[in-house]
Design a protein around this motif. Structure first.
Motif, PDB file in Angstrom:
ATOM      1  N   MET A  31       0.861  -1.278  -0.115  1.00 39.18           N
ATOM      2  CA  MET A  31      -0.083   0.039   0.181  1.00 39.18           C
ATOM      3  C   MET A  31       0.944   1.277   0.020  1.00 39.18           C
ATOM      4  O   MET A  31       1.614   1.481   1.227  1.00 39.18           O
ATOM      5  CB  MET A  31      -0.950  -0.012   1.167  1.00 39.18           C
ATOM      6  CG  MET A  31      -1.981   1.202   1.056  1.00 39.18           C
ATOM      7  SD  MET A  31      -3.042   1.608   2.495  1.00 39.18           S
ATOM      8  CE  MET A  31      -3.791   0.174   2.840  1.00 39.18           C
ATOM      9  N   PHE A  57      -1.826  -1.334  -3.756  1.00 42.62           N
ATOM     10  CA  PHE A  57      -2.718  -0.325  -3.884  1.00 42.62           C
ATOM     11  C   PHE A  57      -1.859   0.975  -3.866  1.00 42.62           C
ATOM     12  O   PHE A  57      -0.910   1.217  -3.129  1.00 42.62           O
ATOM     13  CB  PHE A  57      -3.294  -0.311  -2.549  1.00 42.62           C
ATOM     14  CG  PHE A  57      -4.199  -1.599  -2.443  1.00 42.62           C
ATOM     15  CD1 PHE A  57      -5.584  -1.635  -2.811  1.00 42.62           C
ATOM     16  CD2 PHE A  57      -3.667  -2.828  -1.720  1.00 42.62           C
ATOM     17  CE1 PHE A  57      -6.432  -2.862  -2.657  1.00 42.62           C
ATOM     18  CE2 PHE A  57      -4.558  -3.841  -1.886  1.00 42.62           C
ATOM     19  CZ  PHE A  57      -5.920  -4.161  -2.096  1.00 42.62           C
ATOM     20  N   THR A  59      -2.430   4.634  -2.869  1.00 46.68           N
ATOM     21  CA  THR A  59      -3.556   5.444  -2.019  1.00 46.68           C
ATOM     22  C   THR A  59      -3.138   6.945  -1.818  1.00 46.68           C
ATOM     23  O   THR A  59      -2.702   7.242  -0.801  1.00 46.68           O
ATOM     24  CB  THR A  59      -3.709   4.557  -0.811  1.00 46.68           C
ATOM     25  OG1 THR A  59      -2.425   4.580   0.120  1.00 46.68           O
ATOM     26  CG2 THR A  59      -4.192   3.135  -0.887  1.00 46.68           C
ATOM     27  N   LYS A  65      -6.558   6.149   1.307  1.00 43.04           N
ATOM     28  CA  LYS A  65      -6.157   5.382   2.197  1.00 43.04           C
ATOM     29  C   LYS A  65      -7.192   5.030   3.136  1.00 43.04           C
ATOM     30  O   LYS A  65      -7.151   3.876   3.781  1.00 43.04           O
ATOM     31  CB  LYS A  65      -5.312   6.450   3.217  1.00 43.04           C
ATOM     32  CG  LYS A  65      -3.912   6.611   2.559  1.00 43.04           C
ATOM     33  CD  LYS A  65      -3.050   7.721   2.988  1.00 43.04           C
ATOM     34  CE  LYS A  65      -1.977   8.204   2.531  1.00 43.04           C
ATOM     35  NZ  LYS A  65      -2.290   8.871   1.258  1.00 43.04           N
ATOM     36  N   GLN A  68      -9.014   1.970   2.293  1.00 51.41           N
ATOM     37  CA  GLN A  68      -8.202   0.790   2.405  1.00 51.41           C
ATOM     38  C   GLN A  68      -8.085   0.590   4.060  1.00 51.41           C
ATOM     39  O   GLN A  68      -7.498  -0.470   4.418  1.00 51.41           O
ATOM     40  CB  GLN A  68      -6.807   0.863   1.875  1.00 51.41           C
ATOM     41  CG  GLN A  68      -7.011   0.632   0.362  1.00 51.41           C
ATOM     42  CD  GLN A  68      -7.658  -0.532   0.009  1.00 51.41           C
ATOM     43  OE1 GLN A  68      -7.505  -1.691   0.378  1.00 51.41           O
ATOM     44  NE2 GLN A  68      -8.501  -0.395  -0.949  1.00 51.41           N
TER      45      GLN A  68
END
Length: 94
Positions: A31, A57, A59, A65, A68
């Motif tokens: 992420m 991901f 973000t 963010k 997630q």
């Protein structure tokens, strides 16, 4: 003075990491925010990386963010550039 990065060395480090993950039969999901997916990109530069990279991901905005699992309160209190936000991003996959 800004630190100079050696792109060739960075790519080699990620190649080694990816090979190690393959060898150990481990997986990784990323992420990323400010890196805009660069870490996942460096991992996938290595043949066989599809065996280890299970998702990525990007973000970049706060809303992504939060989608997630990063609590908005952490972002509001500590900013997106904080250790607390980075930890919350990492915990999103645990």
């Amino acid at each position: 003075m800004a630190e100079k990065y050696d792109e060739k060395e960075i790519r080699e480090d990620y190649r080694k990491l990816t090979k190690l993950l393959i060898e150990k039969k481990m997986t990784i999901t990323t992420m990323e925010s400010a890196t805009s997916g660069q870490i996942a990109s460096l991992i996938t530069d290595t043949e066989g990386s599809s065996a280890v990279l299970k998702g990525a991901f990007v973000t970049y905005c706060n809303e992504a963010k939060i989608m997630q699992g990063v609590p908005a309160e952490i972002i509001d209190k500590y900013t997106v550039y904080s250790t607390q936000t980075a930890e919350a991003m990492a915990k999103g996959f645990v």
